[in-house]
Design a protein around this motif. Structure first.
Motif, mmCIF file in Angstrom:
data_model
loop_
_atom_site.group_PDB
_atom_site.id
_atom_site.type_symbol
_atom_site.label_atom_id
_atom_site.label_comp_id
_atom_site.label_asym_id
_atom_site.label_seq_id
_atom_site.Cartn_x
_atom_site.Cartn_y
_atom_site.Cartn_z
ATOM 1 N N ARG A 90 0.835 -1.212 0.000
ATOM 2 C CA ARG A 90 0.000 0.000 0.000
ATOM 3 C C ARG A 90 0.860 1.248 0.000
ATOM 4 N N LEU A 91 1.882 1.259 0.859
ATOM 5 C CA LEU A 91 2.760 2.418 0.980
ATOM 6 C C LEU A 91 3.455 2.709 -0.343
ATOM 7 N N ASN A 92 3.994 1.670 -0.974
ATOM 8 C CA ASN A 92 4.675 1.861 -2.260
ATOM 9 C C ASN A 92 3.728 2.406 -3.328
ATOM 10 N N GLU A 93 2.484 1.899 -3.340
ATOM 11 C CA GLU A 93 1.492 2.396 -4.305
ATOM 12 C C GLU A 93 1.159 3.865 -4.041
ATOM 13 N N LEU A 94 1.014 4.223 -2.766
ATOM 14 C CA LEU A 94 0.687 5.602 -2.412
ATOM 15 C C LEU A 94 1.844 6.559 -2.696
ATOM 16 N N ILE B 11 0.517 13.169 4.670
ATOM 17 C CA ILE B 11 1.449 13.387 3.558
ATOM 18 C C ILE B 11 0.974 12.685 2.290
ATOM 19 N N LEU B 12 0.397 11.487 2.450
ATOM 20 C CA LEU B 12 -0.006 10.685 1.291
ATOM 21 C C LEU B 12 -1.448 10.923 0.852
ATOM 22 N N ASN B 13 -2.107 11.870 1.496
ATOM 23 C CA ASN B 13 -3.483 12.237 1.131
ATOM 24 C C ASN B 13 -4.440 11.036 1.152
ATOM 25 N N ASN C 286 3.752 10.667 -6.228
ATOM 26 C CA ASN C 286 5.042 11.061 -6.803
ATOM 27 C C ASN C 286 6.037 11.521 -5.725
ATOM 28 N N ILE C 287 6.142 10.696 -4.681
ATOM 29 C CA ILE C 287 7.047 10.990 -3.563
ATOM 30 C C ILE C 287 8.046 9.841 -3.451
ATOM 31 N N THR C 288 9.329 10.174 -3.342
ATOM 32 C CA THR C 288 10.368 9.145 -3.184
ATOM 33 C C THR C 288 10.499 8.790 -1.706
ATOM 34 N N GLN C 289 11.151 7.668 -1.434
ATOM 35 C CA GLN C 289 11.400 7.267 -0.050
ATOM 36 C C GLN C 289 12.238 8.335 0.659
ATOM 37 N N SER C 290 13.247 8.844 -0.039
ATOM 38 C CA SER C 290 14.115 9.886 0.548
ATOM 39 C C SER C 290 13.319 11.142 0.895
ATOM 40 N N THR D 258 -7.793 3.686 5.742
ATOM 41 C CA THR D 258 -7.392 3.069 4.472
ATOM 42 C C THR D 258 -5.897 2.751 4.484
ATOM 43 N N LEU D 259 -5.101 3.662 5.026
ATOM 44 C CA LEU D 259 -3.651 3.438 5.089
ATOM 45 C C LEU D 259 -3.330 2.182 5.901
#
Length: 131
Positions: A13-17, A60-62, A22-26, A67-68
């Motif tokens: 889920r996190l990777n999809e969000l 941050i992920l709206n 359009n946010i990188t892990q960094s 759901t998160l």
């Protein structure tokens, strides 16, 4: 927590969000003020965020926090206002329906006067309900 199913599902889920937003892990780590290795662990499914971090992540992920965490949309009851009103009218007693119909024909001054009359009637013992 170890590399559990819960962690793997959350990681997906996190990777999809992250991709959707359009946010990188960094970038996420920087915005949250945490080590990139923490975010990397979440994204790999080897770690799971604390609740305070979940709240920040959802912002941050709206996405709403439910759901998160669960991956499910919150259950929201949708009510068609017109159908609801019609259903309520069916359950109304005939006298109340008649009173309502007459009341809506009055202007604001007339409605105030009618409400006052009804209030006065409630004070007369002859017209009061006996419980």
């Amino acid at each position: 927590m170890g590399n559990s199913k819960k962690n793997q599902e959350f990681a997906q889920r996190l990777n999809e969000l992250l991709k959707k937003n359009n946010i990188t892990q960094s970038e996420l780590a920087k915005r949250m003020g945490i080590a990139k290795s923490s975010v990397n662990g979440w994204c790999k499914g080897t770690a799971y965020p604390r609740m305070d971090k979940m709240t920040e992540l959802s912002s941050i992920l709206n996405v709403d926090i439910f759901t998160l965490i669960s991956g499910e949309k919150p259950y929201i009851i949708s009510v068609d206002a017109e159908k609801f009103a019609q259903a309520m009218e069916i359950k109304e007693k005939p006298l109340l329906k008649q009173l309502k119909a007459s009341f809506t024909k009055l202007n604001e001054k007339g409605q105030e006067k009618a409400a006052s009359y009804v209030e006065d009637l409630t004070k007369i013992p002859e017209y009061k309900k006996t419980e």
